[in-house]
Scaffold this motif. Structure first.
Motif, PDB file in Angstrom:
ATOM      1  N   ARG A   6       0.823  -1.205   0.000  1.00 48.99           N
ATOM      2  CA  ARG A   6       0.000   0.000   0.000  1.00 48.99           C
ATOM      3  C   ARG A   6       0.861   1.261   0.000  1.00 48.99           C
ATOM      4  O   ARG A   6       0.488   2.277  -0.588  1.00 48.99           O
ATOM      5  CB  ARG A   6      -0.940   0.019   1.202  1.00 48.99           C
ATOM      6  CG  ARG A   6      -2.076  -1.011   1.202  1.00 48.99           C
ATOM      7  CD  ARG A   6      -2.519  -1.430  -0.158  1.00 48.99           C
ATOM      8  NE  ARG A   6      -3.687  -2.290  -0.176  1.00 48.99           N
ATOM      9  CZ  ARG A   6      -3.671  -3.576  -0.450  1.00 48.99           C
ATOM     10  NH1 ARG A   6      -2.541  -4.196  -0.704  1.00 48.99           N
ATOM     11  NH2 ARG A   6      -4.784  -4.268  -0.506  1.00 48.99           N
ATOM     12  N   ASN A   7       2.018   1.207   0.647  1.00 51.48           N
ATOM     13  CA  ASN A   7       2.942   2.350   0.586  1.00 51.48           C
ATOM     14  C   ASN A   7       3.466   2.547  -0.825  1.00 51.48           C
ATOM     15  O   ASN A   7       3.560   3.683  -1.314  1.00 51.48           O
ATOM     16  CB  ASN A   7       4.102   2.151   1.556  1.00 51.48           C
ATOM     17  CG  ASN A   7       3.725   2.448   2.976  1.00 51.48           C
ATOM     18  OD1 ASN A   7       2.844   3.245   3.229  1.00 51.48           O
ATOM     19  ND2 ASN A   7       4.408   1.827   3.918  1.00 51.48           N
ATOM     20  N   LEU A   8       3.813   1.456  -1.495  1.00 56.51           N
ATOM     21  CA  LEU A   8       4.278   1.548  -2.880  1.00 56.51           C
ATOM     22  C   LEU A   8       3.165   2.074  -3.778  1.00 56.51           C
ATOM     23  O   LEU A   8       3.408   2.893  -4.672  1.00 56.51           O
ATOM     24  CB  LEU A   8       4.785   0.179  -3.348  1.00 56.51           C
ATOM     25  CG  LEU A   8       5.402   0.105  -4.727  1.00 56.51           C
ATOM     26  CD1 LEU A   8       6.579   1.065  -4.852  1.00 56.51           C
ATOM     27  CD2 LEU A   8       5.835  -1.321  -5.022  1.00 56.51           C
ATOM     28  N   TYR A   9       1.946   1.631  -3.540  1.00 58.97           N
ATOM     29  CA  TYR A   9       0.783   2.122  -4.297  1.00 58.97           C
ATOM     30  C   TYR A   9       0.594   3.626  -4.090  1.00 58.97           C
ATOM     31  O   TYR A   9       0.389   4.372  -5.042  1.00 58.97           O
ATOM     32  CB  TYR A   9      -0.456   1.345  -3.850  1.00 58.97           C
ATOM     33  CG  TYR A   9      -1.751   1.870  -4.385  1.00 58.97           C
ATOM     34  CD1 TYR A   9      -2.097   1.710  -5.725  1.00 58.97           C
ATOM     35  CD2 TYR A   9      -2.652   2.522  -3.551  1.00 58.97           C
ATOM     36  CE1 TYR A   9      -3.309   2.188  -6.209  1.00 58.97           C
ATOM     37  CE2 TYR A   9      -3.857   3.000  -4.027  1.00 58.97           C
ATOM     38  CZ  TYR A   9      -4.184   2.829  -5.362  1.00 58.97           C
ATOM     39  OH  TYR A   9      -5.369   3.306  -5.840  1.00 58.97           O
ATOM     40  N   SER A  10       0.713   4.081  -2.842  1.00 56.02           N
ATOM     41  CA  SER A  10       0.572   5.512  -2.545  1.00 56.02           C
ATOM     42  C   SER A  10       1.677   6.331  -3.201  1.00 56.02           C
ATOM     43  O   SER A  10       1.435   7.430  -3.701  1.00 56.02           O
ATOM     44  CB  SER A  10       0.592   5.743  -1.035  1.00 56.02           C
ATOM     45  OG  SER A  10      -0.500   5.117  -0.432  1.00 56.02           O
ATOM     46  N   LEU A  11       2.886   5.800  -3.182  1.00 54.88           N
ATOM     47  CA  LEU A  11       3.986   6.497  -3.852  1.00 54.88           C
ATOM     48  C   LEU A  11       3.738   6.611  -5.348  1.00 54.88           C
ATOM     49  O   LEU A  11       4.052   7.635  -5.971  1.00 54.88           O
ATOM     50  CB  LEU A  11       5.305   5.763  -3.583  1.00 54.88           C
ATOM     51  CG  LEU A  11       5.884   5.900  -2.183  1.00 54.88           C
ATOM     52  CD1 LEU A  11       7.055   4.939  -1.998  1.00 54.88           C
ATOM     53  CD2 LEU A  11       6.340   7.322  -1.944  1.00 54.88           C
ATOM     54  N   ALA A  22       0.480   1.824  -9.534  1.00 47.69           N
ATOM     55  CA  ALA A  22      -0.795   2.433  -9.174  1.00 47.69           C
ATOM     56  C   ALA A  22      -1.981   1.687  -9.780  1.00 47.69           C
ATOM     57  O   ALA A  22      -3.124   1.966  -9.441  1.00 47.69           O
ATOM     58  CB  ALA A  22      -0.821   3.892  -9.612  1.00 47.69           C
ATOM     59  N   LYS A  23      -1.730   0.722 -10.666  1.00 45.90           N
ATOM     60  CA  LYS A  23      -2.815  -0.018 -11.304  1.00 45.90           C
ATOM     61  C   LYS A  23      -3.374  -1.057 -10.345  1.00 45.90           C
ATOM     62  O   LYS A  23      -2.637  -1.764  -9.676  1.00 45.90           O
ATOM     63  CB  LYS A  23      -2.315  -0.682 -12.582  1.00 45.90           C
ATOM     64  CG  LYS A  23      -1.930   0.317 -13.644  1.00 45.90           C
ATOM     65  CD  LYS A  23      -1.532  -0.339 -14.918  1.00 45.90           C
ATOM     66  CE  LYS A  23      -1.130   0.728 -15.929  1.00 45.90           C
ATOM     67  NZ  LYS A  23      -0.734   0.152 -17.196  1.00 45.90           N
ATOM     68  N   CYS A  24      -4.696  -1.134 -10.311  1.00 45.64           N
ATOM     69  CA  CYS A  24      -5.380  -2.048  -9.396  1.00 45.64           C
ATOM     70  C   CYS A  24      -6.187  -3.083 -10.175  1.00 45.64           C
ATOM     71  O   CYS A  24      -6.559  -2.872 -11.329  1.00 45.64           O
ATOM     72  CB  CYS A  24      -6.335  -1.278  -8.494  1.00 45.64           C
ATOM     73  SG  CYS A  24      -5.508  -0.187  -7.339  1.00 45.64           S
ATOM     74  N   SER A  25      -6.487  -4.179  -9.511  1.00 48.74           N
ATOM     75  CA  SER A  25      -7.358  -5.196 -10.088  1.00 48.74           C
ATOM     76  C   SER A  25      -8.810  -4.735  -9.976  1.00 48.74           C
ATOM     77  O   SER A  25      -9.104  -3.669  -9.424  1.00 48.74           O
ATOM     78  CB  SER A  25      -7.152  -6.530  -9.375  1.00 48.74           C
ATOM     79  OG  SER A  25      -7.616  -6.437  -8.047  1.00 48.74           O
ATOM     80  N   LYS A  26      -9.743  -5.559 -10.444  1.00 46.16           N
ATOM     81  CA  LYS A  26     -11.158  -5.198 -10.377  1.00 46.16           C
ATOM     82  C   LYS A  26     -11.636  -5.084  -8.935  1.00 46.16           C
ATOM     83  O   LYS A  26     -12.572  -4.361  -8.645  1.00 46.16           O
ATOM     84  CB  LYS A  26     -11.995  -6.246 -11.109  1.00 46.16           C
ATOM     85  CG  LYS A  26     -11.789  -6.247 -12.593  1.00 46.16           C
ATOM     86  CD  LYS A  26     -12.617  -7.317 -13.262  1.00 46.16           C
ATOM     87  CE  LYS A  26     -12.311  -7.352 -14.750  1.00 46.16           C
ATOM     88  NZ  LYS A  26     -13.038  -8.426 -15.434  1.00 46.16           N
ATOM     89  N   ARG A  27     -10.978  -5.787  -8.022  1.00 46.48           N
ATOM     90  CA  ARG A  27     -11.369  -5.757  -6.611  1.00 46.48           C
ATOM     91  C   ARG A  27     -10.633  -4.665  -5.835  1.00 46.48           C
ATOM     92  O   ARG A  27     -10.778  -4.573  -4.627  1.00 46.48           O
ATOM     93  CB  ARG A  27     -11.094  -7.117  -5.984  1.00 46.48           C
ATOM     94  CG  ARG A  27     -11.962  -8.198  -6.583  1.00 46.48           C
ATOM     95  CD  ARG A  27     -11.664  -9.569  -6.071  1.00 46.48           C
ATOM     96  NE  ARG A  27     -11.641  -9.623  -4.624  1.00 46.48           N
ATOM     97  CZ  ARG A  27     -11.170 -10.639  -3.934  1.00 46.48           C
ATOM     98  NH1 ARG A  27     -10.697 -11.685  -4.560  1.00 46.48           N
ATOM     99  NH2 ARG A  27     -11.173 -10.619  -2.620  1.00 46.48           N
ATOM    100  N   GLY A  28      -9.826  -3.837  -6.521  1.00 50.01           N
ATOM    101  CA  GLY A  28      -9.146  -2.726  -5.865  1.00 50.01           C
ATOM    102  C   GLY A  28      -7.807  -3.079  -5.250  1.00 50.01           C
ATOM    103  O   GLY A  28      -7.289  -2.329  -4.434  1.00 50.01           O
ATOM    104  N   ILE A  29      -7.239  -4.211  -5.635  1.00 50.65           N
ATOM    105  CA  ILE A  29      -5.944  -4.642  -5.096  1.00 50.65           C
ATOM    106  C   ILE A  29      -4.842  -4.145  -6.026  1.00 50.65           C
ATOM    107  O   ILE A  29      -4.867  -4.435  -7.227  1.00 50.65           O
ATOM    108  CB  ILE A  29      -5.884  -6.181  -4.984  1.00 50.65           C
ATOM    109  CG1 ILE A  29      -6.983  -6.675  -4.042  1.00 50.65           C
ATOM    110  CG2 ILE A  29      -4.522  -6.634  -4.503  1.00 50.65           C
ATOM    111  CD1 ILE A  29      -7.179  -8.167  -4.052  1.00 50.65           C
ATOM    112  N   PRO A  30      -3.874  -3.403  -5.500  1.00 51.12           N
ATOM    113  CA  PRO A  30      -2.754  -2.949  -6.348  1.00 51.12           C
ATOM    114  C   PRO A  30      -1.828  -4.136  -6.651  1.00 51.12           C
ATOM    115  O   PRO A  30      -0.811  -4.349  -5.997  1.00 51.12           O
ATOM    116  CB  PRO A  30      -2.081  -1.883  -5.499  1.00 51.12           C
ATOM    117  CG  PRO A  30      -2.428  -2.243  -4.100  1.00 51.12           C
ATOM    118  CD  PRO A  30      -3.771  -2.890  -4.144  1.00 51.12           C
TER     119      PRO A  30
END
Length: 143
Positions: A6-11, A22-30
């Protein structure tokens, strides 16, 4: 893995890491961030041989010392913040949160962390080995 991904996603969202994280799956998982963290966590399996154990020990030393330096910076920033608002005439009671242990808690924490930084490579002197000595001192200089 959850916190690191989640830190990597936020960065990645703020532009401080590659946008692919920053790309996520259909369920919102990065998913790319989770995969990157998982691949990096596989470094712990390097401890299979004796030489890789030494490299893993260096990684652990650098990680521990950088964490200690982060805490030291946090305590010093707290001390300087207190001096700054007191110099401007702001009372402690005017802040939204104040502690009865301040500034003593910050001084205690900073001195304790500084002590741990100083003794972090002390065990190398008991069974002295030039290679281990420079590895221990080198991790301090990397920071």
């Amino acid at each position: 893995m959850y916190a690191a991904s989640r830190n990597l996603y936020s960065l990645a969202i703020t532009g401080n890491a590659p946008k692919i994280f920053a790309k996520c799956s259909k369920r919102g998982i990065p998913i790319y961030a989770v995969c990157a963290v998982f691949i990096c966590s596989l470094l712990s399996f390097m401890v299979v041989s004796e030489n890789s154990a030494k490299v893993f020990e260096w990684f652990m030393n650098v990680t521990t010392l950088s964490s200690l330096f982060n805490w030291l910076t946090l305590f010093l920033a707290t001390i300087r913040f207190r001096k700054g608002y007191l110099a401007q005439g702001i009372k402690t009671e005017d802040l939204p949160f104040h502690s009865i242990f301040m500034p003593y808690a910050a001084y205690y924490g900073a001195s304790l962390v500084a002590f741990f930084i100083l003794i972090s490579g002390f065990n190398v002197f008991f069974d002295f080995n030039v290679k281990d000595f420079f590895a221990s001192v080198g991790t301090l200089r990397l920071l």
